[in-house]
Scaffold this motif. Structure first.
Motif, PDB file in Angstrom:
ATOM      1  N   HIS A   1     -31.888 -61.026  39.809  1.00 62.95           N
ATOM      2  CA  HIS A   1     -31.931 -62.394  40.323  1.00 62.95           C
ATOM      3  C   HIS A   1     -30.529 -62.767  40.799  1.00 62.95           C
ATOM      4  O   HIS A   1     -29.538 -62.495  40.094  1.00 62.95           O
ATOM      5  N   LEU A   2     -30.433 -63.391  41.960  1.00 57.10           N
ATOM      6  CA  LEU A   2     -29.145 -63.754  42.559  1.00 57.10           C
ATOM      7  C   LEU A   2     -29.090 -65.257  42.782  1.00 57.10           C
ATOM      8  O   LEU A   2     -30.030 -65.852  43.319  1.00 57.10           O
ATOM      9  N   ILE A   3     -27.966 -65.858  42.381  1.00 57.62           N
ATOM     10  CA  ILE A   3     -27.750 -67.285  42.626  1.00 57.62           C
ATOM     11  C   ILE A   3     -26.885 -67.396  43.870  1.00 57.62           C
ATOM     12  O   ILE A   3     -25.696 -67.089  43.857  1.00 57.62           O
ATOM     13  N   GLU A   4     -27.501 -67.805  44.958  1.00 54.79           N
ATOM     14  CA  GLU A   4     -26.831 -67.836  46.259  1.00 54.79           C
ATOM     15  C   GLU A   4     -27.521 -68.850  47.155  1.00 54.79           C
ATOM     16  O   GLU A   4     -28.749 -68.840  47.278  1.00 54.79           O
ATOM     17  N   THR A   5     -26.754 -69.724  47.800  1.00 54.71           N
ATOM     18  CA  THR A   5     -27.328 -70.733  48.689  1.00 54.71           C
ATOM     19  C   THR A   5     -27.141 -70.403  50.169  1.00 54.71           C
ATOM     20  O   THR A   5     -27.865 -70.933  51.006  1.00 54.71           O
ATOM     21  N   SER A   6     -26.187 -69.540  50.504  1.00 48.04           N
ATOM     22  CA  SER A   6     -25.876 -69.270  51.907  1.00 48.04           C
ATOM     23  C   SER A   6     -26.878 -68.290  52.519  1.00 48.04           C
ATOM     24  O   SER A   6     -27.033 -67.166  52.030  1.00 48.04           O
ATOM     25  N   PRO A   7     -27.545 -68.668  53.614  1.00 48.45           N
ATOM     26  CA  PRO A   7     -28.446 -67.721  54.297  1.00 48.45           C
ATOM     27  C   PRO A   7     -27.715 -66.470  54.785  1.00 48.45           C
ATOM     28  O   PRO A   7     -28.280 -65.370  54.749  1.00 48.45           O
ATOM     29  N   LEU A   8     -26.478 -66.617  55.245  1.00 45.00           N
ATOM     30  CA  LEU A   8     -25.706 -65.460  55.688  1.00 45.00           C
ATOM     31  C   LEU A   8     -25.485 -64.484  54.546  1.00 45.00           C
ATOM     32  O   LEU A   8     -25.642 -63.266  54.704  1.00 45.00           O
ATOM     33  N   MET A   9     -25.112 -65.000  53.392  1.00 49.74           N
ATOM     34  CA  MET A   9     -24.866 -64.143  52.242  1.00 49.74           C
ATOM     35  C   MET A   9     -26.156 -63.481  51.772  1.00 49.74           C
ATOM     36  O   MET A   9     -26.175 -62.295  51.428  1.00 49.74           O
ATOM     37  N   ARG A  10     -27.240 -64.221  51.739  1.00 49.24           N
ATOM     38  CA  ARG A  10     -28.507 -63.653  51.276  1.00 49.24           C
ATOM     39  C   ARG A  10     -28.937 -62.469  52.139  1.00 49.24           C
ATOM     40  O   ARG A  10     -29.456 -61.465  51.637  1.00 49.24           O
ATOM     41  N   LYS A  11     -28.737 -62.589  53.433  1.00 45.80           N
ATOM     42  CA  LYS A  11     -29.103 -61.497  54.334  1.00 45.80           C
ATOM     43  C   LYS A  11     -28.283 -60.245  54.034  1.00 45.80           C
ATOM     44  O   LYS A  11     -28.820 -59.121  54.003  1.00 45.80           O
ATOM     45  N   ALA A  12     -26.990 -60.416  53.810  1.00 45.40           N
ATOM     46  CA  ALA A  12     -26.134 -59.275  53.487  1.00 45.40           C
ATOM     47  C   ALA A  12     -26.514 -58.669  52.134  1.00 45.40           C
ATOM     48  O   ALA A  12     -26.511 -57.446  51.963  1.00 45.40           O
ATOM     49  N   GLN A  13     -26.829 -59.508  51.170  1.00 44.77           N
ATOM     50  CA  GLN A  13     -27.222 -59.019  49.844  1.00 44.77           C
ATOM     51  C   GLN A  13     -28.516 -58.222  49.904  1.00 44.77           C
ATOM     52  O   GLN A  13     -28.654 -57.184  49.247  1.00 44.77           O
ATOM     53  N   GLN A  14     -29.447 -58.697  50.699  1.00 46.48           N
ATOM     54  CA  GLN A  14     -30.718 -57.982  50.836  1.00 46.48           C
ATOM     55  C   GLN A  14     -30.486 -56.583  51.385  1.00 46.48           C
ATOM     56  O   GLN A  14     -31.081 -55.602  50.904  1.00 46.48           O
ATOM     57  N   ALA A  15     -29.606 -56.465  52.385  1.00 47.09           N
ATOM     58  CA  ALA A  15     -29.316 -55.156  52.970  1.00 47.09           C
ATOM     59  C   ALA A  15     -28.606 -54.243  51.972  1.00 47.09           C
ATOM     60  O   ALA A  15     -28.911 -53.052  51.874  1.00 47.09           O
TER      61      ALA A  15
ATOM     62  N   THR B   1     -33.481 -52.436  44.757  1.00 47.42           N
ATOM     63  CA  THR B   1     -34.333 -53.500  44.240  1.00 47.42           C
ATOM     64  C   THR B   1     -34.619 -54.522  45.328  1.00 47.42           C
ATOM     65  O   THR B   1     -33.972 -54.534  46.383  1.00 47.42           O
ATOM     66  N   HIS B   2     -35.593 -55.355  45.076  1.00 46.83           N
ATOM     67  CA  HIS B   2     -35.870 -56.526  45.918  1.00 46.83           C
ATOM     68  C   HIS B   2     -35.560 -57.752  45.060  1.00 46.83           C
ATOM     69  O   HIS B   2     -36.387 -58.181  44.250  1.00 46.83           O
ATOM     70  N   PRO B   3     -34.371 -58.314  45.213  1.00 48.79           N
ATOM     71  CA  PRO B   3     -33.961 -59.402  44.319  1.00 48.79           C
ATOM     72  C   PRO B   3     -34.710 -60.695  44.587  1.00 48.79           C
ATOM     73  O   PRO B   3     -35.292 -60.895  45.653  1.00 48.79           O
ATOM     74  N   THR B   4     -34.656 -61.560  43.597  1.00 53.22           N
ATOM     75  CA  THR B   4     -35.156 -62.923  43.740  1.00 53.22           C
ATOM     76  C   THR B   4     -33.954 -63.852  43.824  1.00 53.22           C
ATOM     77  O   THR B   4     -33.028 -63.744  43.013  1.00 53.22           O
ATOM     78  N   TRP B   5     -33.961 -64.749  44.808  1.00 53.55           N
ATOM     79  CA  TRP B   5     -32.827 -65.645  45.001  1.00 53.55           C
ATOM     80  C   TRP B   5     -33.098 -67.026  44.405  1.00 53.55           C
ATOM     81  O   TRP B   5     -34.250 -67.484  44.373  1.00 53.55           O
ATOM     82  N   HIS B   6     -32.020 -67.660  43.982  1.00 52.19           N
ATOM     83  CA  HIS B   6     -32.093 -69.002  43.412  1.00 52.19           C
ATOM     84  C   HIS B   6     -30.939 -69.826  43.980  1.00 52.19           C
ATOM     85  O   HIS B   6     -29.854 -69.300  44.257  1.00 52.19           O
ATOM     86  N   ASP B   7     -31.170 -71.112  44.116  1.00 51.62           N
ATOM     87  CA  ASP B   7     -30.096 -72.023  44.521  1.00 51.62           C
ATOM     88  C   ASP B   7     -29.206 -72.402  43.347  1.00 51.62           C
ATOM     89  O   ASP B   7     -28.028 -72.718  43.530  1.00 51.62           O
ATOM     90  N   THR B   8     -29.768 -72.393  42.125  1.00 54.53           N
ATOM     91  CA  THR B   8     -29.008 -72.804  40.948  1.00 54.53           C
ATOM     92  C   THR B   8     -29.330 -71.890  39.774  1.00 54.53           C
ATOM     93  O   THR B   8     -30.380 -71.240  39.728  1.00 54.53           O
TER      94      THR B   8
END
Length: 342
Positions: free
Chosen positions: A97-111, A117-124
């Motif tokens: 699980h990743l705590i991240e709000t930035s769409p740019l960062m989430r895209k890089a993390q997914q790659a 793994t296929h992480p789950t993202w959270h804002d908080t």
């Protein structure tokens, strides 16, 4: 004292707004470099740390491995690579699980994490699911918004607000910190309410659910006071109140207040120790030499240089500090043990 102008913003409101815009619009880590980008060993050691904590928990067959502020995903990718090879049972048990709000960062993390793994993202952090958890957070707390209070004999305590590119002041009661320190006259005191809320939440969670959290950040573990707000723009120091959203704003972490808040909420705390001490205890130099032995001459030099940058006192080794929070029933985690067991 004249009243505050209507357009004045409290410093923490200004900082939250500016950083939200910065991280949503700027290239990834364009103004600074973090420890995971300096050496792959950093993420590997934190992966090994998480694995040892999982074992100390009794090897639960389902556990959350979370990261707050995961950047490009480099730290988690390095951690998962080591975990998959060395502790496959842990790899099969964990959910990322990743705590991240930035769409740019989430895209890089997914790659970066696609092969693991296929992480789950959270804002908080508050939205993380229940269950045993290990949380990693490198350079997360320093970007959380702070309030600043200053004292002088004439006006007493005043809080700083932002108007344009300057501070203005409003009278206020003395700030209250969870460690109960005595506030000095003629000083500036910083309070990071979101960080204290994180400590409170984790302390309460770890009281009833097995868990551990590791925070690595630059800051102090004493009752220091002073203005630590700083900005980086185009990889250079900048005025923190100018060009809101165009610079990365950070402040030194008050580990004393953070640990006190977590302990009051029920967690066991360890540290803060210097990053150099912590990483050396986990085997930074030994692992670096293992990799360097099988690397090209150029890569070996880069590995050794990266290790020195992470651990040397005159570089990141002393300025950065490490604090762990755990459930009261868990033993001391790696890097904080006393004696030969460390």
């Amino acid at each position: 004292m004249p009243p505050l102008p209507p357009e004045a913003e409290r410093l923490d409101v200004f900082m939250a707004r500016a950083n939200a815009r910065y991280y949503a619009t700027h290239p990834l880590l364009s103004d600074f470099i973090t420890a995971p980008e300096i050496s792959q060993v950093f993420g590997e050691l934190l992966g090994a740390w998480a694995a040892m904590v999982w074992i100390s928990m009794g090897r639960p067959n389902r556990i959350i491995l979370a990261e707050a502020g995961p950047g490009r995903g480099t730290l988690m990718a390095d951690a998962l690579r080591l975990i998959s090879k060395q502790v496959p049972a842990f790899a099969q048990s964990l959910e990322v699980h990743l705590i991240e709000t930035s769409p740019l960062m989430r895209k890089a993390q997914q790659a970066a994490l696609a092969r693991y793994t296929h992480p789950t993202w959270h804002d908080t952090l508050e939205s993380l699911p229940d269950g045993p958890m290990i949380l990693l957070a490198n350079e997360f707390l320093d970007a959380l918004p702070i309030r600043q209070f200053e004292h002088n004999p004439k006006n007493g305590w005043q809080e700083r607000y932002v108007q344009g590119a300057s501070f203005c002041l409003a009278p206020c009661p003395p700030p209250v910190l969870p460690d109960g320190r005595t506030l000095e006259d003629n000083s500036v005191v910083e309070v990071c309410e979101p960080a204290l809320a994180v400590a409170q939440m984790l302390g309460q969670r770890f009281c009833h659910t097995p868990g551990a959290a590791l925070f690595l950040d630059y800051g102090h573990s004493s009752s220091l006071t002073g203005d630590s707000l700083q900005a980086l723009r185009h990889a250079r120091p900048a005025h923190p109140l100018e060009a809101a959203g165009e610079a990365d704003l950070t402040a030194h972490v008050d580990f004393t207040a953070f640990a006190a808040q977590a302990k009051q909420a029920g967690a066991q705390t360890y540290g803060a120790v210097t990053q150099g001490t912590f990483l050396r205890a986990l085997g930074l130099m030994k692992r670096t030499e293992q990799l360097a032995t099988h690397a090209s001459e150029e890569d070996a030099a880069m590995l050794r240089s990266g290790a020195q940058r992470l651990a040397a006192p005159e570089k990141m080794g002393h300025l950065f500090r490490v604090l762990a929070l755990t459930s009261p029933t868990l033993p001391a985690p790696p890097g904080f043990m006393k004696g030969p067991a460390a």
